[in-house]
Enzyme design. Structure first.
Site: not given
Lengths: 390, 259
Positions: A94, A134, A137-138, A242, A341, A368-369
């Site tokens: 995905r 991209g 960043e680090p 966006g 479990d 992605e957040g």
């Protein structure tokens, strides 16, 4: 285990159009026949089945919601169902489709020049060209506005310097959509082709999660790109955000796919596994876990469906996308832990898909957040007060 | 070259069947319906013939209630040009012969050079229809075909089917009927564009009167359906090993009569 039968406790099927169901079924059959037979070997080896990209392209998976340029022009619910079915296979599958569609084709379609669209979109739709995105960043993940990558205007183009990290498909991409700051302090987007002098990539190894996915570092050292490689119609953080909004929408659906597969597997396992002379599904504590899973999956399905309908009407707000991403990934992670479990020791070996999804979802929960960042986005939306510490 | 593909909508193989209250029908609740897999081979082969010749028309046809439209739309999504739905309450209890008569009437109207279908539908496994259709039309027919090649002029078709230790090859003059066996091809996945385009293609409802058929009663009727009897539980022989082995051998010989 029996063939996957879908998970639909609330007759949500009836809320889908015939086209939407056909799209979902086509992708479900494809994942069953083409992807699931190879996922374990790729997961073990830490590789992604790149040969499947043109096959996905042939079906029309990439950029499926875009109009023109060889794209299918589907609605957002159909697109969401595609993401759900791909992630039922693996989050890595995905992710590859999300990045290609939401993070590369989308910005080229939305912010690119006609020449950029003509050059990249049809080939990417066919899966012949691969893209990466991209932004992170680090030193700047949740805080992309603080990025250090710089683009300096020269007489005949731009020179890029900086490093991007955690980039899906970075080392195999033909083109990278790279975000960098110019002298005016604003963020702009650039298309950097593989092989451009000063542009190098390095794969990240030792991952315990998203193993069937390529994750790379992109390095730009005095990397010179022509003027026409800048995306002309975007300025500021709004541009990359966006794109993320598109990808997060797909993730919210994808997480349902992962949850559906771990639930279906755990349910069948609980019905068949006998302990103390009875199937373990007859024990109250096991039932409680299964009931919790199906209840949360059902809520997540309804959340996504309504979000998709709003998106098709042009009414979905980024904060609503945040809620679906935050809720559904947490839901799927919880479901995977409960399923693991229920399977006991069997839950940790890869002949069952549980541990693979569980480990993948640890990534999905923060990329992605992160869950926390989405919480703050919604918090700011409902209170009108900013808790980002700015 | 015009090719007609006859397909049947059947329950998905993953569906767990339940008997209806009358004991003569299947309970339709919860059933996922699909195009019978052998019929998918037939659809794929028809599309390949058309693609190879660079022209032609592939028409999908099926008999059954409203839900059959979804199966026909899947065929359109795969690439068939149009579809015919034999949809009339008069065919509600159609047996294979009634279905063959209806298809024969459509074939006479459409006049295709080739009729393709699966070797049998996977629901009742009757496999009677292609032969009945061949008989009604007076057309040559070949069954369980693994290889197929229509000649360049479109006058004959060479087909082959697997027999013990080899292939049996036939040449049939066209028009003819050919039924598909697994191995003939690998059906394509419908593309997303194909799915979106499917609803713009013609899907025509046809009633018995439209093809000049009068009402008739089926000659075959289902008397009863029975579920498979549940498997008897296994038996675990307790005790120390030598005694248990003796008991196992005795039980296999005397109770199960297996040795």
């Amino acid at each position: 285990m029996e063939k996957f039968r879908g998970v639909d406790y609330y007759e949500i099927e009836g809320l889908l159009s015939e086209d939407e169901r056909m799209v979902r079924d086509a992708v479900r059959d494809w994942v069953e026949a083409e992807f699931l037979p190879v996922v374990i070997e790729h997961h073990r080896a830490g590789t992604f089945p790149l040969d499947l990209m043109p096959k996905l392209g042939e079906m029309g998976i990439f950029g499926a919601t875009l109009q023109g340029y060889g794209c299918a022009g589907l609605n957002n619910v159909a697109y969401g169902l595609i993401m759900q079915e791909l992630e039922r296979g693996d989050s890595g599958l995905r992710s590859a489709a999300s990045v290609q569609s939401g993070l590369v084709m989308y910005p080229i379609h939305a912010y690119g020049s006609e020449a950029q669209k003509e050059q990249w979109l049809p080939a990417m739709a066919r899966g012949e060209k691969i893209g990466c995105f991209g932004l992170t960043e680090p030193d700047h993940g949740s805080d992309p506005g603080g990025m250090k990558t710089r683009a300096v205007r020269t007489t005949d183009g731009y020179v890029l310097n900086g490093t991007k990290l955690w980039i899906t498909n970075g080392s195999v991409a033909d083109v990278a959509v790279v975000w960098a700051k110019e002298a005016d302090g604003e963020i702009y987007g650039y298309l950097v082709e593989r092989g451009t002098p000063g542009f190098s990539t390095l794969d990240i190894h030792g991952k315990f999660s998203m193993r069937a996915s390529i994750t790379s570092e992109l390095a730009f050292q005095d990397c010179q790109i022509p003027l026409e490689n800048k995306l002309p119609h975007t300025k500021g953080l709004r541009g990359p955000l966006g794109c993320l909004d598109q990808a997060r929408y797909g993730i919210a659906w994808g997480a349902i796919g992962a949850a559906m597969t771990v639930y279906d597997w755990a349910l069948q396992y609980a019905q068949q596994r006998v302990q103390f002379g009875k199937p373990i599904g007859s024990f109250q504590l096991v039932q409680q876990k299964l009931v919790g899973m199906i209840t949360e999956i059902t809520k997540a399905q309804l959340l996504c469906l309504q979000l998709g309908r709003l998106k098709d009407e042009g009414k979905a707000r980024p904060q609503q996308v945040s809620m679906a991403k935050m809720n559904n990934v947490q839901m799927a992670l919880d479901a995977a832990r409960l399923a693991r479990d229920i399977l006991g020791a069997a839950g940790i070996v890869d002949e069952h898909p549980i541990i693979r999804h569980l480990m993948n979802l640890e990534t999905v929960n923060t990329y992605e957040g992160t869950h926390d960042i989405h919480t703050l986005i919604i918090g700011r939306d409902i209170t009108g007060l900013d808790a980002f510490g700015m | 070259m015009k090719i007609l593909v006859a397909i049947k909508q059947v329950p998905d193989t993953a569906t767990q069947m339940k008997l209806g209250a009358d004991g003569k029908t299947i309970d339709p609740t919860g059933i996922t319906w699909i195009v019978s897999p052998y019929d998918e081979f037939a659809v794929e082969e028809a599309l390949r013939i058309k693609e190879k010749r660079g022209q032609g028309e592939v028409v999908a046809v099926s008999l059954g209630p409203d839900r059959v439209k979804e199966a026909l739309r899947s065929c359109l999504a795969m690439g068939c040009d149009r579809a015919i739905h034999l949809n009339d309450p008069a065919w509600g209890a159609a047996d294979t012969l009634m279905t063959a008569r209806a298809l024969a009437a459509v074939v006479k109207q459409e006049a295709p050079q080739l009729v393709l279908c699966g070797r049998q539908a996977i629901d009742d496994d009757m496999g009677a229809l292609p032969a009945q259709l061949g008989e009604l039309l007076g057309w040559p027919s070949a069954y369980w075909i693994m290889e197929e090649a229509v000649d360049a002029d479109g006058k004959t078709v060479r087909v082959a089917r697997q027999v013990e230790g080899g292939l049996e090859v036939f040449d049939l003059p066209l028009p003819a009927i050919v039924t598909a066996q697994k191995g003939l091809n690998e059906p394509r996945y419908p593309t997303l564009k194909g799915i979106m385009g499917a609803k713009k293609k013609e899907l025509k409802d046809v009633k018995a009167a439209d093809v000049g058929l009068a009402a008739e009663a089926p000659q075959l009727s289902i008397t009863a359906l029975e579920a498979l009897p549940p498997r008897p539980p296994g038996r675990i022989i307790q005790g120390d090993l030598p005694t248990a082995v003796k008991e196992l051998v005795r039980s296999l010989r005397e109770d199960a009569k297996a040795i």
